[in-house]
Design a protein around this motif. Structure first.
Motif, PDB file in Angstrom:
ATOM      1  N   UNK A  91     -23.928 -16.489  36.597  1.00 49.62           N
ATOM      2  CA  UNK A  91     -22.506 -16.702  36.853  1.00 49.62           C
ATOM      3  C   UNK A  91     -21.954 -15.833  37.974  1.00 49.62           C
ATOM      4  N   UNK A  92     -22.840 -15.155  38.674  1.00 47.32           N
ATOM      5  CA  UNK A  92     -22.364 -14.317  39.770  1.00 47.32           C
ATOM      6  C   UNK A  92     -21.841 -15.188  40.915  1.00 47.32           C
ATOM      7  N   UNK A  93     -20.888 -14.679  41.690  1.00 45.44           N
ATOM      8  CA  UNK A  93     -20.404 -15.451  42.840  1.00 45.44           C
ATOM      9  C   UNK A  93     -21.516 -15.687  43.842  1.00 45.44           C
ATOM     10  N   UNK A  94     -21.322 -16.688  44.686  1.00 47.34           N
ATOM     11  CA  UNK A  94     -22.359 -17.081  45.638  1.00 47.34           C
ATOM     12  C   UNK A  94     -21.926 -16.797  47.084  1.00 47.34           C
ATOM     13  N   UNK A  95     -22.909 -16.476  47.898  1.00 44.19           N
ATOM     14  CA  UNK A  95     -22.701 -16.355  49.337  1.00 44.19           C
ATOM     15  C   UNK A  95     -22.613 -17.741  49.953  1.00 44.19           C
ATOM     16  N   UNK A  96     -22.177 -17.843  51.206  1.00 46.53           N
ATOM     17  CA  UNK A  96     -22.101 -19.164  51.845  1.00 46.53           C
ATOM     18  C   UNK A  96     -23.427 -19.914  51.833  1.00 46.53           C
ATOM     19  N   UNK A  97     -24.553 -19.177  51.857  1.00 49.78           N
ATOM     20  CA  UNK A  97     -25.853 -19.840  51.846  1.00 49.78           C
ATOM     21  C   UNK A  97     -26.332 -20.178  50.439  1.00 49.78           C
ATOM     22  N   UNK A  98     -25.492 -19.892  49.409  1.00 48.57           N
ATOM     23  CA  UNK A  98     -25.843 -20.241  48.043  1.00 48.57           C
ATOM     24  C   UNK A  98     -26.537 -19.162  47.254  1.00 48.57           C
ATOM     25  N   UNK A  99     -26.869 -18.064  47.860  1.00 47.58           N
ATOM     26  CA  UNK A  99     -27.528 -16.972  47.143  1.00 47.58           C
ATOM     27  C   UNK A  99     -26.491 -16.175  46.348  1.00 47.58           C
ATOM     28  N   UNK A 100     -26.871 -15.700  45.157  1.00 49.89           N
ATOM     29  CA  UNK A 100     -25.910 -14.939  44.341  1.00 49.89           C
ATOM     30  C   UNK A 100     -25.639 -13.562  44.932  1.00 49.89           C
ATOM     31  N   UNK A 101     -24.452 -13.062  44.642  1.00 45.79           N
ATOM     32  CA  UNK A 101     -24.070 -11.732  45.110  1.00 45.79           C
ATOM     33  C   UNK A 101     -23.309 -11.019  44.006  1.00 45.79           C
ATOM     34  N   UNK A 102     -23.145  -9.722  44.139  1.00 52.04           N
ATOM     35  CA  UNK A 102     -22.376  -8.944  43.169  1.00 52.04           C
ATOM     36  C   UNK A 102     -20.884  -9.054  43.471  1.00 52.04           C
ATOM     37  N   UNK A 103     -20.075  -8.781  42.458  1.00 54.31           N
ATOM     38  CA  UNK A 103     -18.626  -8.818  42.641  1.00 54.31           C
ATOM     39  C   UNK A 103     -18.176  -7.685  43.547  1.00 54.31           C
ATOM     40  N   UNK A 104     -17.174  -7.990  44.341  1.00 56.32           N
ATOM     41  CA  UNK A 104     -16.571  -6.942  45.155  1.00 56.32           C
ATOM     42  C   UNK A 104     -15.636  -6.105  44.286  1.00 56.32           C
ATOM     43  N   UNK A 105     -15.207  -4.973  44.815  1.00 55.84           N
ATOM     44  CA  UNK A 105     -14.288  -4.117  44.054  1.00 55.84           C
ATOM     45  C   UNK A 105     -12.983  -4.846  43.751  1.00 55.84           C
ATOM     46  N   UNK A 106     -12.486  -5.614  44.733  1.00 57.31           N
ATOM     47  CA  UNK A 106     -11.244  -6.369  44.518  1.00 57.31           C
ATOM     48  C   UNK A 106     -11.425  -7.415  43.420  1.00 57.31           C
ATOM     49  N   UNK A 107     -12.558  -8.098  43.424  1.00 59.05           N
ATOM     50  CA  UNK A 107     -12.821  -9.110  42.400  1.00 59.05           C
ATOM     51  C   UNK A 107     -12.934  -8.479  41.012  1.00 59.05           C
ATOM     52  N   UNK A 108     -13.553  -7.309  40.954  1.00 57.98           N
ATOM     53  CA  UNK A 108     -13.656  -6.608  39.673  1.00 57.98           C
ATOM     54  C   UNK A 108     -12.274  -6.226  39.156  1.00 57.98           C
ATOM     55  N   UNK A 109     -11.403  -5.736  40.056  1.00 51.85           N
ATOM     56  CA  UNK A 109     -10.045  -5.370  39.651  1.00 51.85           C
ATOM     57  C   UNK A 109      -9.261  -6.590  39.203  1.00 51.85           C
ATOM     58  N   UNK A 110      -9.413  -7.714  39.923  1.00 50.00           N
ATOM     59  CA  UNK A 110      -8.710  -8.943  39.563  1.00 50.00           C
ATOM     60  C   UNK A 110      -9.162  -9.452  38.190  1.00 50.00           C
ATOM     61  N   UNK A 111     -10.465  -9.392  37.943  1.00 52.93           N
ATOM     62  CA  UNK A 111     -10.982  -9.834  36.644  1.00 52.93           C
ATOM     63  C   UNK A 111     -10.457  -8.959  35.515  1.00 52.93           C
ATOM     64  N   UNK A 112     -10.413  -7.663  35.753  1.00 51.54           N
ATOM     65  CA  UNK A 112      -9.896  -6.746  34.742  1.00 51.54           C
ATOM     66  C   UNK A 112      -8.424  -7.009  34.475  1.00 51.54           C
TER      67      UNK A 112
END
Length: 207
Positions: A45-66
């Motif tokens: 369920x990790x976010x994806x890069x433009x090429x479709x590979x998974x990536x970790x959440x950014x700090x902003x995304x982590x704060x938004x999720x919290x």
């Protein structure tokens, strides 16, 4: 003779034991393979890069999720308080409907619970459950004098097993205000015929 039989049994057991052990191991391996084959695939369920590979959440995304999780928790907490207040308003006569009412509240989307009119929504749900129960218990409406009355189910001509409950007997007419529907009972009453007696006659085969 007994000693010879015991020796023969021991010899057979000695030769069969490796086969039994091998079968047990094979069965265990098969169960392991079967479990792995039927295991549902792991979803990333990790976010994806433009090429479709998974990536970790950014700090902003982590704060938004919290922040979102905190908002949802607050909404659910406030909604439970509102639901409790509405249930506490119920008269003792309707307390037996609380489990059904709570079931409706539990299945309500969080988007609805976040609305400012959620208390009114809850009261509408309570009214709906009570109205449904009242209808099942025989509550009816008289159009002529515009009053509600409790129908005697033992003599009702409109109970489910009555011939008059057949929807195909309803009369429909297009009017400027929409489709007007008149039940079989209403048609008989308009003609001055007692619906209960008519239904009883049909039951006896007289009509």
């Amino acid at each position: 003779m007994d000693e010879l039989l015991n020796k023969f049994t021991a010899a057979v057991d000695e030769r069969v034991k490796p086969l039994q052990d091998g079968f047990s191991a094979l069965k265990s391996d098969w169960e392991t393979i079967k479990a792995e084959a039927t295991k549902p695939p792991t979803v990333d369920n990790r976010p994806k890069n433009p090429d479709g590979t998974p990536r970790d959440l950014t700090d902003d995304e982590k704060r938004n999720n919290a922040t979102l999780a905190g908002v949802q928790l607050s909404v659910q907490t406030n909604a439970r308080l509102t639901e409790r207040e509405v249930i506490d308003e119920l008269q003792d006569d309707w307390k037996h409907l609380i489990p059904e009412i709570r079931g409706i509240f539990a299945s309500t989307p969080i988007e609805q619970k976040a609305r400012t009119d959620y208390a009114q929504y809850c009261r509408n749900c309570v009214d709906l459950v009570i109205a449904r129960e009242a209808r099942k218990s025989g509550l009816r409406y008289n159009r002529e004098n515009q009053t509600f009355f409790l129908e005697d189910k033992s003599t009702s001509a409109t109970r489910e097993d009555s011939v008059l409950s057949d929807p195909s007997l309803a009369w429909r007419q297009e009017t400027p205000n929409g489709v007007r529907v008149m039940s079989a009972q209403e048609q008989l009453e308009k003609l001055g015929i007692d619906p209960a007696k008519f239904a009883e006659s049909v039951k006896k085969g007289v009509v």
